[in-house]
Design a protein around this motif. Structure first.
Motif, PDB file in Angstrom:
ATOM      1  N   ALA A   1       0.841  -1.209   0.000  1.00  0.00           N
ATOM      2  CA  ALA A   1       0.000   0.000   0.000  1.00  0.00           C
ATOM      3  C   ALA A   1       0.875   1.258   0.000  1.00  0.00           C
ATOM      4  N   ASP A   2       1.988   1.215   0.732  1.00  0.00           N
ATOM      5  CA  ASP A   2       2.919   2.348   0.734  1.00  0.00           C
ATOM      6  C   ASP A   2       3.502   2.543  -0.666  1.00  0.00           C
ATOM      7  N   MET A   3       3.900   1.441  -1.290  1.00  0.00           N
ATOM      8  CA  MET A   3       4.539   1.517  -2.603  1.00  0.00           C
ATOM      9  C   MET A   3       3.571   2.036  -3.643  1.00  0.00           C
ATOM     10  N   LYS A   4       2.317   1.625  -3.515  1.00  0.00           N
ATOM     11  CA  LYS A   4       1.320   2.093  -4.484  1.00  0.00           C
ATOM     12  C   LYS A   4       1.148   3.614  -4.377  1.00  0.00           C
ATOM     13  N   ARG A   5       1.125   4.095  -3.148  1.00  0.00           N
ATOM     14  CA  ARG A   5       0.985   5.540  -2.951  1.00  0.00           C
ATOM     15  C   ARG A   5       2.178   6.277  -3.550  1.00  0.00           C
ATOM     16  N   PHE A   6       3.367   5.682  -3.376  1.00  0.00           N
ATOM     17  CA  PHE A   6       4.584   6.315  -3.895  1.00  0.00           C
ATOM     18  C   PHE A   6       4.656   6.251  -5.420  1.00  0.00           C
ATOM     19  N   SER A   7       4.292   5.122  -5.981  1.00  0.00           N
ATOM     20  CA  SER A   7       4.501   4.916  -7.422  1.00  0.00           C
ATOM     21  C   SER A   7       3.318   5.392  -8.250  1.00  0.00           C
ATOM     22  N   HIS A   8       2.167   5.510  -7.635  1.00  0.00           N
ATOM     23  CA  HIS A   8       0.964   5.797  -8.420  1.00  0.00           C
ATOM     24  C   HIS A   8       0.047   6.769  -7.669  1.00  0.00           C
ATOM     25  N   PRO A   9       0.570   7.971  -7.357  1.00  0.00           N
ATOM     26  CA  PRO A   9      -0.264   8.936  -6.632  1.00  0.00           C
ATOM     27  C   PRO A   9      -1.429   9.394  -7.520  1.00  0.00           C
ATOM     28  N   VAL A  10      -2.558   9.611  -6.877  1.00  0.00           N
ATOM     29  CA  VAL A  10      -3.732  10.054  -7.638  1.00  0.00           C
ATOM     30  C   VAL A  10      -4.005  11.528  -7.324  1.00  0.00           C
ATOM     31  N   PRO A  11      -3.872  12.398  -8.330  1.00  0.00           N
ATOM     32  CA  PRO A  11      -4.127  13.823  -8.075  1.00  0.00           C
ATOM     33  C   PRO A  11      -5.572  14.019  -7.621  1.00  0.00           C
ATOM     34  N   ARG A  12      -5.764  14.861  -6.640  1.00  0.00           N
ATOM     35  CA  ARG A  12      -7.083  15.044  -6.027  1.00  0.00           C
ATOM     36  C   ARG A  12      -7.908  16.085  -6.789  1.00  0.00           C
ATOM     37  N   ILE A  13      -8.085  15.839  -8.075  1.00  0.00           N
ATOM     38  CA  ILE A  13      -8.764  16.813  -8.943  1.00  0.00           C
ATOM     39  C   ILE A  13     -10.225  17.036  -8.513  1.00  0.00           C
ATOM     40  N   ARG A  14     -10.978  15.957  -8.399  1.00  0.00           N
ATOM     41  CA  ARG A  14     -12.401  16.107  -8.045  1.00  0.00           C
ATOM     42  C   ARG A  14     -12.530  16.759  -6.679  1.00  0.00           C
ATOM     43  N   GLU A  15     -11.649  16.387  -5.787  1.00  0.00           N
ATOM     44  CA  GLU A  15     -11.670  16.932  -4.434  1.00  0.00           C
ATOM     45  C   GLU A  15     -11.419  18.440  -4.464  1.00  0.00           C
ATOM     46  N   GLY A  16     -10.396  18.849  -5.231  1.00  0.00           N
ATOM     47  CA  GLY A  16     -10.060  20.273  -5.314  1.00  0.00           C
ATOM     48  C   GLY A  16     -11.207  21.089  -5.899  1.00  0.00           C
ATOM     49  N   ILE A  17     -11.843  20.543  -6.925  1.00  0.00           N
ATOM     50  CA  ILE A  17     -12.972  21.258  -7.545  1.00  0.00           C
ATOM     51  C   ILE A  17     -14.114  21.406  -6.535  1.00  0.00           C
ATOM     52  N   TRP A  18     -14.380  20.331  -5.787  1.00  0.00           N
ATOM     53  CA  TRP A  18     -15.446  20.397  -4.776  1.00  0.00           C
ATOM     54  C   TRP A  18     -15.147  21.505  -3.763  1.00  0.00           C
ATOM     55  N   PHE A  19     -13.929  21.520  -3.245  1.00  0.00           N
ATOM     56  CA  PHE A  19     -13.577  22.539  -2.249  1.00  0.00           C
ATOM     57  C   PHE A  19     -13.697  23.949  -2.843  1.00  0.00           C
ATOM     58  N   ALA A  20     -13.192  24.128  -4.062  1.00  0.00           N
ATOM     59  CA  ALA A  20     -13.239  25.464  -4.684  1.00  0.00           C
ATOM     60  C   ALA A  20     -14.685  25.913  -4.876  1.00  0.00           C
ATOM     61  N   GLU A  21     -15.530  24.975  -5.314  1.00  0.00           N
ATOM     62  CA  GLU A  21     -16.940  25.333  -5.555  1.00  0.00           C
ATOM     63  C   GLU A  21     -17.672  25.654  -4.257  1.00  0.00           C
ATOM     64  N   ARG A  22     -17.224  25.066  -3.153  1.00  0.00           N
ATOM     65  CA  ARG A  22     -17.883  25.330  -1.869  1.00  0.00           C
ATOM     66  C   ARG A  22     -17.302  26.519  -1.134  1.00  0.00           C
ATOM     67  N   GLY A  23     -16.366  27.218  -1.768  1.00  0.00           N
ATOM     68  CA  GLY A  23     -15.878  28.443  -1.137  1.00  0.00           C
ATOM     69  C   GLY A  23     -14.626  28.291  -0.288  1.00  0.00           C
ATOM     70  N   ALA A  24     -13.839  27.216  -0.521  1.00  0.00           N
ATOM     71  CA  ALA A  24     -12.558  27.111   0.201  1.00  0.00           C
ATOM     72  C   ALA A  24     -11.758  28.390  -0.038  1.00  0.00           C
ATOM     73  N   ARG A  25     -10.969  28.789   0.968  1.00  0.00           N
ATOM     74  CA  ARG A  25     -10.236  30.065   0.838  1.00  0.00           C
ATOM     75  C   ARG A  25      -8.845  29.863   0.255  1.00  0.00           C
ATOM     76  N   ALA A  26      -8.210  28.743   0.564  1.00  0.00           N
ATOM     77  CA  ALA A  26      -6.834  28.509   0.128  1.00  0.00           C
ATOM     78  C   ALA A  26      -6.617  27.009   0.086  1.00  0.00           C
ATOM     79  N   ALA A  27      -5.719  26.581  -0.772  1.00  0.00           N
ATOM     80  CA  ALA A  27      -5.398  25.152  -0.833  1.00  0.00           C
ATOM     81  C   ALA A  27      -4.007  24.981  -1.415  1.00  0.00           C
ATOM     82  N   VAL A  28      -3.408  23.844  -1.081  1.00  0.00           N
ATOM     83  CA  VAL A  28      -2.077  23.526  -1.587  1.00  0.00           C
ATOM     84  C   VAL A  28      -1.966  22.008  -1.579  1.00  0.00           C
TER      85      VAL A  28
END
Lengths: 313, 313
Positions: B186-213
């Motif tokens: 599970a550690d190796m999968k996270r290291f070798s195949h990270p999944v960008p949190r695109i849907r998550e970022g869009i959700w936060f932006a649409e709900r008025g998040a102030r900052a993200a990184v």
């Protein structure tokens, strides 16, 4: 006014800060992972990217760090020139070996100089990335805005083929450098300090040019690419290719690292008007004619084989 | 339908053709020096760039060429995720040593996989550049479109600090690899195949998040950057930092190469709703409070020194 996102401590940020202190108002909003682009409404955003790698695209003993920084950005901006676009934003991915760290300021000066002198002077460094590596490498991404973006595609039968400035000086400078000689100063200036033809590209795009490309891979290669992309036949007269005194036109056609534009212009657009309004030389070297995609090259009225192009692989 | 500008002959174009044949419909208009960007009207274009260099960001004996290609693009896309942007276009500057040419297809497969799996699947490779070099290096530029782009700047007193997923697996995988051991799968999968949190970022932006990184430089560093950029004080409870079983939270905070998001959310936005709608874990790790720009870290209710961050230099 220049505003940068506050940056925390850390060696990588220290390098960025050094560059920012040199760039001053030429950088904007650096320090974020992403930059917002402001494209004037009604214009189309275009993007291009270009890498300069030590010992592939330049040698440290041939160019100063400042020239290396300048050239990396100028060569990326030249692609915007060919698109008829005004530069808006520049991103710099810098890979820097330990041995280059002392030259970082000079690299940054050169980068800044290219950004400042581009187009209407409104382009800004908006982001990038720094990392270590074995080679010095600058991967430069440029974003521009165009009223009517040009590409290699779109040349039509009847168009004139026009080249700005002259070609061949870069190859001659390189030949001298490779042979351990001092190049002619004008040749060296062209090689070390190419000027992207931004104003020229915008003029052509606004006047209805059909296709354009910069000749960074050499005129010979770029003619072939334009012919392939536009699916047209190009009839080129080698005797008309603008070369400086003493240079063989055949060799000049293979000269890479040239940043002149090759443009397919509808016949009604006046080259004399271009010269008058923009103040840059431009020469008709041929025409787009009916025929299979490709290039016919004539010298003294006779067909000759096109010289091979410039290719990194 | 995929349309590419016709390309002439040449070794560099042959490499590009090989990659295009693997990418199929995932690439569009490649072969021009510039690419036209299509940003849906009403959205803001954002850009980010990220370099992956052999022996700096990855080692050949730790990852397959396919994983290396995937990760280079995924890590750039992760910056778009943090901006709350939907990926539109990807440009790849590939510097490739001779010894890597046989692995080009696998690199291209990995690049294609990352492009295909990003966001709504509409992102396309629109350009790039190939050159030789001593290190394999991928400088990836990504362009996205956001309704309301987020950056490190904008966090306000009273906001909650939220982290998606969990942190620390990449560091543990790296430690194992460096020690010549086989990492936990599970550690190796996270290291070798990270999944960008695109849907998550869009959700936060649409709900008025102030900052993200994204926390690619480690949670500890990114908290400091967010605090500096937003000019706020962050009050973080180490006991709430989400770490997998058996991992020391203090070490997990220094784990780089993590692609989770750190978000400053107004208190009225429900984290439970995020979990329910998006299906991704999210944990409140602290609050934005009044105070000088910086981070206070608590463990067992007591202030402790923040761990040093992850820095390439």
């Amino acid at each position: 006014m220049t505003e940068h996102v506050g940056m925390g401590a850390g060696g990588e940020f220290d390098l960025v800060r050094r560059m920012l202190s040199i760039w001053g108002d030429l950088a904007e909003g650096v320090g974020s992972d992403t930059a917002l682009l402001s494209i004037p409404s009604g214009l189309f955003p275009v993007v291009s990217t270009d890498t300069s790698v030590e010992n592939v695209h330049f040698r440290r003993d041939w160019l100063s760090p400042r020239q290396i920084g300048y050239r990396a950005v100028a060569s990326a901006l030249s692609d915007l020139a060919a698109a008829g676009a005004s530069p808006v934003a520049v991103l710099i991915c810098l890979t820097i070996p330990e041995s280059w760290l002392a030259d970082l300021d000079d690299l940054a000066f050169g980068i800044g100089e290219a950004v400042q002198s581009s187009g209407d002077g409104k382009a800004r460094v908006v982001g990038g990335d720094t990392s270590r590596g074995l080679d010095l490498s600058l991967a430069v991404t440029v974003i521009g805005a165009a009223v009517s973006p040009l590409s290699r595609r779109g040349a039509r039968v009847g168009d004139r083929l026009v080249v700005t400035g002259d070609v061949g000086r870069s190859a001659r400078a390189l030949r001298a450098l490779r042979g351990g000689e001092t190049p002619d100063p004008a040749d060296m200036k062209r090689f070390s300090h190419p000027v992207p033809r931004i104003r020229e590209g915008i003029w052509f795009a606004e006047r209805g040019a059909r296709a354009a490309v910069d000749i960074s891979d050499g005129l010979s290669s770029e003619l072939a690419h334009l012919a392939a992309a536009s699916a047209v036949h190009l009839h080129v007269d080698l005797d008309n290719v603008p070369v400086p005194h003493g240079l063989n036109p055949h060799a000049a056609m293979q000269s890479g690292e040239e940043y002149e534009l090759l443009v397919a212009l509808p016949p009604e657009v006046s080259i004399a008007e271009f010269r008058h309004e923009v103040g840059t030389a431009a020469t008709e070297i041929g025409r787009v004619i009916t025929g299979p995609p490709g290039v016919s090259l004539l010298r003294g009225g006779e067909l000759i084989a096109p010289p091979p192009g410039h290719d990194h692989f």
